[in-house]
Design an enzyme around this catalytic site. Sequence first.
Site, mmCIF file in Angstrom:
data_model
loop_
_atom_site.group_PDB
_atom_site.id
_atom_site.type_symbol
_atom_site.label_atom_id
_atom_site.label_comp_id
_atom_site.label_asym_id
_atom_site.label_seq_id
_atom_site.Cartn_x
_atom_site.Cartn_y
_atom_site.Cartn_z
ATOM 1 C CB SER A 122 41.127 37.479 56.231
ATOM 2 O OG SER A 122 41.790 36.238 56.201
ATOM 3 C CE LYS A 174 36.825 40.872 29.297
ATOM 4 N NZ LYS A 174 36.735 41.971 30.238
#
Length: 304
Positions: A122, A174
């Site tokens: 990664s 949100k």
Amino acid sequence: MSLDADLLADRRRLRRRLTLWRALAILSVFGALAVLAGLRSDQVLPGAAHVLRLPVSGFISEDRRVIEALEEAAKNASVRALIVAIDSPGGTMAGGEALHAALRRFAERKPVVAVMGATAASAGYMAALPAQRVFARESTVTGSIGVLLQSFEVSELLERAGIRPQVFASGPLKDQPSLFRPLTEEGRAAMDRVIQDLHAQFVGMVAAGRHMDADRARSLADGRVFTGRQALEAGLVDAIGGEREARSWLAAERQVPETLPIRDVRTRGTAERLLSSATETVMKSLFSEWLGVDAPRALWQPSR
């Protein structure tokens, strides 16, 4: 009776003093050993030509001091080349991006080779991409080109406990994802767009760093890991080997003598490094998830 009590109290005080002095002596010995180890690892005369080694281990996050050290080393005439020694399962996308950019700027001025240890996955693999030559062990675990964004929600558990959270948000996205309610279709689509954009950035780094066609890079970027031998066959690394082979390549291809000493990049003190290595992974992987949403990560998770 009072005399025996006084003797016992004196003996206890003496034991406490001895314990204190013994502890101080042990700390002094460890401190002296740490200083000697630091001196031995940096036996390079000021201004003398040398090869710099950057250890990249553990969880990768943005480290301003490492970036500044690389910037200074790139301008230092005594630094002839850089070896990036990687043993990391990854880290945050932003941390990997910052390190990748700093190493790319360094590589524009001086030779850079990457040497993979047990794991370079990664963001750990991302750190190898700016190098002009990438070495891996046959048994190195590398690749895992992908992005992970995860959270969890406990709405059913809270409902069973009779707890009803109240959330006030300025917009429907949100609080997505949220601990207190399942992810909506709209929220899932928004998160997917974020992941796909970050993934495209990672694929672009692979394609540029490995001089690879974008479609080919994308076909390898499905999150799987490779052994060093498999990575070599796939074109993700250049050769099998370690630091010895890296020094030989620098000497043959970049005229950096193998006799030059190596000096590690040091940005933190011994105590800070020990504390960081012991707590960094726990803080990043546990606390961030417990608080809700983790940062986007390019992190290999074997359990998955």
